[in-house]
Scaffold this active site. Structure first.
Site, PDB file in Angstrom:
ATOM      1  CB  THR A  81      -2.007 -10.763  -5.988  1.00 22.06           C
ATOM      2  OG1 THR A  81      -3.049 -10.241  -5.110  1.00 22.06           O
ATOM      3  CG2 THR A  81      -2.654 -10.515  -7.662  1.00 22.06           C
ATOM      4  CE  LYS A 139      -6.371 -10.620  -5.719  1.00 21.90           C
ATOM      5  NZ  LYS A 139      -5.506  -9.308  -5.491  1.00 21.90           N
ATOM      6  CB  THR A 164     -14.675  -6.530  -2.967  1.00 19.83           C
ATOM      7  OG1 THR A 164     -13.768  -6.920  -2.442  1.00 19.83           O
ATOM      8  CG2 THR A 164     -15.373  -7.726  -3.687  1.00 19.83           C
ATOM      9  CD  GLU A 200      -0.813  -7.130   1.035  1.00 20.43           C
ATOM     10  OE1 GLU A 200      -0.746  -7.357  -0.367  1.00 20.43           O
ATOM     11  OE2 GLU A 200      -0.946  -6.046   1.208  1.00 20.43           O
ATOM     12  CG  ASN A 215       1.779  -3.497   1.020  1.00 24.61           C
ATOM     13  OD1 ASN A 215       1.230  -3.653  -0.243  1.00 24.61           O
ATOM     14  ND2 ASN A 215       1.126  -4.049   2.042  1.00 24.61           N
ATOM     15  CB  THR A 256      11.616  -5.721  -5.599  1.00 28.21           C
ATOM     16  OG1 THR A 256      11.198  -5.732  -4.177  1.00 28.21           O
ATOM     17  CG2 THR A 256      11.750  -4.459  -6.222  1.00 28.21           C
TER      18      THR A 256
END
Length: 391
Positions: free
Chosen positions: A151, A173, A184, A263, A386, A391
């Site tokens: 993702t 992932k 996980t 991230e 995040n 969007t």
């Protein structure tokens, strides 16, 4: 030299085939993966404990109860969570169509989904490609499958190793919404080792608890966490101790890749707690440290603020046998508590915090057990990613 290969994988298990497609869930990146075995496999799976677990989790949990499976389907960019009865129907329809296309039993197929919550599958885009699966020449490309389940990941995560004549390969992932309460995110393992379902389940759960249940990016448990393993037996029996050691190694490799790719992350954090009363205490303290936003930001800024680690340990208020006077805190090999500031090698300390992998070590002196967990630093980029996720 490591047994873990980047590109391509050196070791491939016998009898598995992969189909990786773009079916247009969100964009032009690959978003549909089907991995199936020539023969029925022994299987095990562990899943999220979230009360908002998605239909994919519930279907897979039910299908793997008998200890068998022959295929795994994964859809990325859409979690299909919180969509009511329609979400359940859509997930079941996908299993039904894959079952028909590949001539497999519906109950022998597991499914995983990952992505945005609260949006239904675009079934008009999904069904047509699935119905044509039997016309797609299958390959055996696990790195491509790893790309298909991504993702917001910035790179594909996969590893393989050999145990005698057998091979085990894993793909994973995950970069955000990661605080597993089972195993996980999404991670799938495949092996041609011949292992009965009872031993496979015991080994798999033990390894998952020591690895994927010891990684945390942001303390948020996903609604879609799924970890499964399929063993088709085509390479014959293996030594179970050796198999568990091999599975543990590649699982640790994947976990560290996930933590590195958190991230917005710039640094991997490894927290090791030893001399604990038991494994549970060691893991609890380590998780408290790696989950602390203040510890994460200190690591990001290379700030040797050991007080934040002491604070995190102190939040384990039920662990009444932890004594601050006996606890030792280190950044890497540099002891920072209870040493006096004047006795600390500040140059070495600064050097240990400027690396891409920061190690924090704590000795509790309450026993002889230990645990290691992995996470990452917290940056402004995490907020940006995040804040713009849907969007």
């Amino acid at each position: 030299m490591s047994n873990f290969e980047s590109q391509p994988l050196k070791y491939i298990p016998k009898g598995f085939q992969t189909i990786v497609l773009n079916i247009g869930i969100k964009d032009e990146t690959k978003d549909f993966v089907c991995i199936h075995s020539e023969v029925r496999c022994c299987a095990s799976g562990v899943f999220t404990q979230s009360r908002f677990a998605g239909p994919s989790v519930n279907l897979s949990r039910e299908n793997v109860k008998n200890g068998h499976a022959q295929a795994i389907v994964a859809i990325s960019k859409n979690a299909n969570v919180a969509n009511g009865e329609q979400g359940k129907l859509n997930a079941q329809t996908i299993l039904n169509e894959v079952s028909k296309a590949l001539s497999l039993s519906n109950e022998d197929i597991l499914i995983g989904s990952t992505g945005v919550i609260g949006r239904p599958y675009p079934m008009d885009k999904i069904l047509s490609p699935i119905q044509e699966l039997n016309n797609i020449p299958p390959l055996c490309d696990f790195p491509d499958a790893a790309k298909g389940i991504m993702t917001t990941d910035t790179f594909a995560k996969y590893a393989s190793t050999q145990i005698g004549d057998a091979v085990v390969v894993g793909i994973a992932k995950g970069v955000g919404m990661i605080e597993p309460n089972m195993a996980t995110l999404l991670t799938f393992f495949f092996t041609d080792a011949d292992i009965d379902k009872k031993n496979l389940d015991l080994i798999f759960r033990n390894v998952m608890d020591k690895t994927f249940n010891c990684v945390s990016i942001d303390t948020d448990t996903s609604t879609s966490d799924t970890a499964t393993i399929l063993a088709n037996g085509l390479a014959g029996p293996v030594d179970l101790t050796s198999f568990e050691a091999a599975l543990l190694k590649i699982s640790k490799h994947l976990v560290k890749q996930i933590a590195r790719d958190g991230e917005g992350a710039t640094k991997l954090i490894e927290v090791h707690v030893d001399q604990a009363r038991d494994y549970r205490q060691a893991k609890k303290v380590a998780k408290m440290i790696v989950n602390s936003p203040l510890v994460k930001t200190a690591v990001h800024g290379a700030d040797p603020n050991w007080g934040r680690i002491a604070m995190a340990i102190g939040k384990c208020e039920d662990e009444i046998d932890i004594n601050p006077q006996k606890t030792i805190i280190r950044f890497g090999a540099v002891e920072v508590y209870p040493k006096k500031l004047s006795d600390i090698d500040l140059a070495q300390l600064e050097k240990s915090l400027m690396t891409e992998e920061v190690q924090i070590n704590v000795s509790l002196q309450t026993g002889t057990s230990e645990a290691t967990v992995w996470g990452c630093d917290l940056s402004a980029e995490y907020v940006r990613i995040n804040g713009e996720y849907t969007t």
